[in-house]
Scaffold this motif. Structure first.
Motif, short mmCIF file in Angstrom:
data_model
loop_
_atom_site.label_atom_id
_atom_site.label_comp_id
_atom_site.label_asym_id
_atom_site.label_seq_id
_atom_site.Cartn_x
_atom_site.Cartn_y
_atom_site.Cartn_z
N ARG A 33 109.12 -65.20 -39.96
CA ARG A 33 107.93 -64.34 -39.95
C ARG A 33 107.35 -64.30 -38.53
N LYS A 34 107.56 -63.21 -37.85
CA LYS A 34 107.20 -63.08 -36.43
C LYS A 34 105.72 -62.78 -36.20
N ASP A 35 105.04 -62.30 -37.23
CA ASP A 35 103.65 -61.91 -37.04
C ASP A 35 102.66 -63.06 -37.23
N ARG A 36 103.17 -64.27 -37.44
CA ARG A 36 102.28 -65.42 -37.64
C ARG A 36 101.60 -65.75 -36.31
N ASP A 37 100.33 -65.98 -36.36
CA ASP A 37 99.55 -66.24 -35.15
C ASP A 37 99.78 -67.68 -34.68
N LYS A 38 100.36 -67.82 -33.51
CA LYS A 38 100.66 -69.14 -32.94
C LYS A 38 99.39 -69.93 -32.66
N LEU A 39 98.30 -69.24 -32.38
CA LEU A 39 97.03 -69.91 -32.15
C LEU A 39 96.56 -70.63 -33.42
N LEU A 40 96.71 -69.96 -34.56
CA LEU A 40 96.34 -70.59 -35.83
C LEU A 40 97.25 -71.77 -36.15
N VAL A 41 98.52 -71.65 -35.84
CA VAL A 41 99.46 -72.77 -36.05
C VAL A 41 99.04 -73.94 -35.15
N GLY A 42 98.64 -73.64 -33.92
CA GLY A 42 98.17 -74.69 -33.02
C GLY A 42 96.95 -75.42 -33.58
N TRP A 43 96.02 -74.66 -34.15
CA TRP A 43 94.85 -75.31 -34.76
C TRP A 43 95.24 -76.15 -35.97
N ALA A 44 96.20 -75.68 -36.75
CA ALA A 44 96.66 -76.46 -37.91
C ALA A 44 97.26 -77.79 -37.45
N LEU A 45 98.04 -77.75 -36.38
CA LEU A 45 98.61 -78.99 -35.84
C LEU A 45 97.51 -79.91 -35.32
N LEU A 46 96.52 -79.33 -34.66
CA LEU A 46 95.40 -80.15 -34.19
C LEU A 46 94.63 -80.76 -35.36
N LEU A 47 94.43 -79.98 -36.40
CA LEU A 47 93.74 -80.52 -37.58
C LEU A 47 94.49 -81.69 -38.18
N LEU A 48 95.81 -81.60 -38.22
CA LEU A 48 96.61 -82.72 -38.73
C LEU A 48 96.37 -83.97 -37.87
N PHE A 49 96.36 -83.79 -36.55
CA PHE A 49 96.09 -84.91 -35.65
C PHE A 49 94.67 -85.44 -35.86
N ALA A 50 93.71 -84.55 -36.09
CA ALA A 50 92.33 -84.97 -36.35
C ALA A 50 92.26 -85.81 -37.62
N TYR A 51 92.99 -85.42 -38.65
CA TYR A 51 93.03 -86.23 -39.88
C TYR A 51 93.60 -87.61 -39.61
N PHE A 52 94.70 -87.67 -38.89
CA PHE A 52 95.31 -88.96 -38.60
C PHE A 52 94.38 -89.84 -37.77
N THR A 53 93.68 -89.22 -36.85
CA THR A 53 92.72 -89.96 -36.03
C THR A 53 91.59 -90.52 -36.88
N LEU A 54 91.05 -89.69 -37.77
CA LEU A 54 89.97 -90.15 -38.64
C LEU A 54 90.47 -91.20 -39.61
N PHE A 55 91.69 -91.03 -40.10
CA PHE A 55 92.27 -92.03 -41.00
C PHE A 55 92.38 -93.38 -40.29
N TRP A 56 92.76 -93.35 -39.03
CA TRP A 56 92.92 -94.58 -38.27
C TRP A 56 91.60 -95.34 -38.16
N HIS A 57 90.51 -94.60 -38.20
CA HIS A 57 89.18 -95.21 -38.08
C HIS A 57 88.61 -95.68 -39.42
N THR A 58 89.39 -95.62 -40.48
CA THR A 58 88.92 -96.09 -41.78
C THR A 58 88.48 -97.54 -41.70
N ALA A 59 89.17 -98.35 -40.92
CA ALA A 59 88.81 -99.77 -40.80
C ALA A 59 87.42 -99.96 -40.22
N ASP A 60 86.90 -98.97 -39.50
CA ASP A 60 85.55 -99.09 -38.93
C ASP A 60 84.50 -99.22 -40.02
N ILE A 61 84.83 -98.76 -41.21
CA ILE A 61 83.90 -98.87 -42.33
C ILE A 61 83.51 -100.33 -42.58
#
Length: 183
Positions: free
Chosen positions: A37-65
């Motif tokens: 699918r060539k019409d997929r917006d690469k910018l949105l894919v980039g944000w999705a990848l960043l969101l995944l990294f944001a989740y992993f980062t927040l998950f890593w901070h679970t011990a801070d609780i």
């Protein structure tokens, strides 16, 4: 330490993060499955990848609780606010990512609600440092940078500005993770 309440707060924190991670992974799997699918917006894919990294980062901070000795309902609500903000922001951005072929190509630059929510996540992250008793940290400085970038992106409709914004936010998240690993 109030072990049972800490465990319950951490369990809810992880559960909300898991919902978001599953959603991002499912959408990214769809991108991989439909790679032609060539019409997929690469910018949105980039944000999705960043969101995944944001989740992993927040998950890593679970011990801070565990840094809090006593829990009350207000602290519980505060602790869960971060993952909820990330989940809500994710749903907005993934909705744009999975739009039908031929949909508006500039959807990525019109995600004002996403950038406001993602900015609020940064405010929450900075505040969490004070709630946990560590104050303003180098990671908080990166959160502040991301917050400023989110405010810019919330009002901008310029695709080049959004590309630079994604790059800046990604680098800030990466730098923050590196700083956290060394702390």
């Amino acid at each position: 330490m109030d072990n049972i309440n800490t465990l319950l707060v951490a369990f809810m924190f992880i559960t909300i993060l898991t919902l978001g991670i599953a959603g991002v992974l499912a959408e990214l799997a769809e991108v991989v499955r439909n790679v032609e699918r060539k019409d997929r917006d690469k910018l949105l894919v980039g944000w999705a990848l960043l969101l995944l990294f944001a989740y992993f980062t927040l998950f890593w901070h679970t011990a801070d609780i565990t840094l809090l000795e006593e829990w009350n309902f207000g602290l519980f609500l505060f602790a869960e606010t971060g993952p909820v903000l990330l989940l809500f922001g994710t749903q907005i951005m993934l909705g744009a990512l999975t739009a039908e072929p031929g949909a508006d190509i500039d959807a990525a630059v019109r995600q004002t609600r996403f950038f406001v929510i993602f900015g609020l996540l940064q405010v929450w992250s900075i505040a969490a440092g004070f709630v946990l008793g560590v104050g303003f940290t180098p990671g908080s400085a990166f959160d502040a940078l991301v917050l400023v970038m989110c405010l810019v992106l919330a009002v901008s409709r310029s695709r080049p500005v959004h590309l630079v914004g994604l790059t800046v936010v990604s680098l800030a998240y990466l730098a923050s993770a590196i700083v956290d690993m060394r702390a």
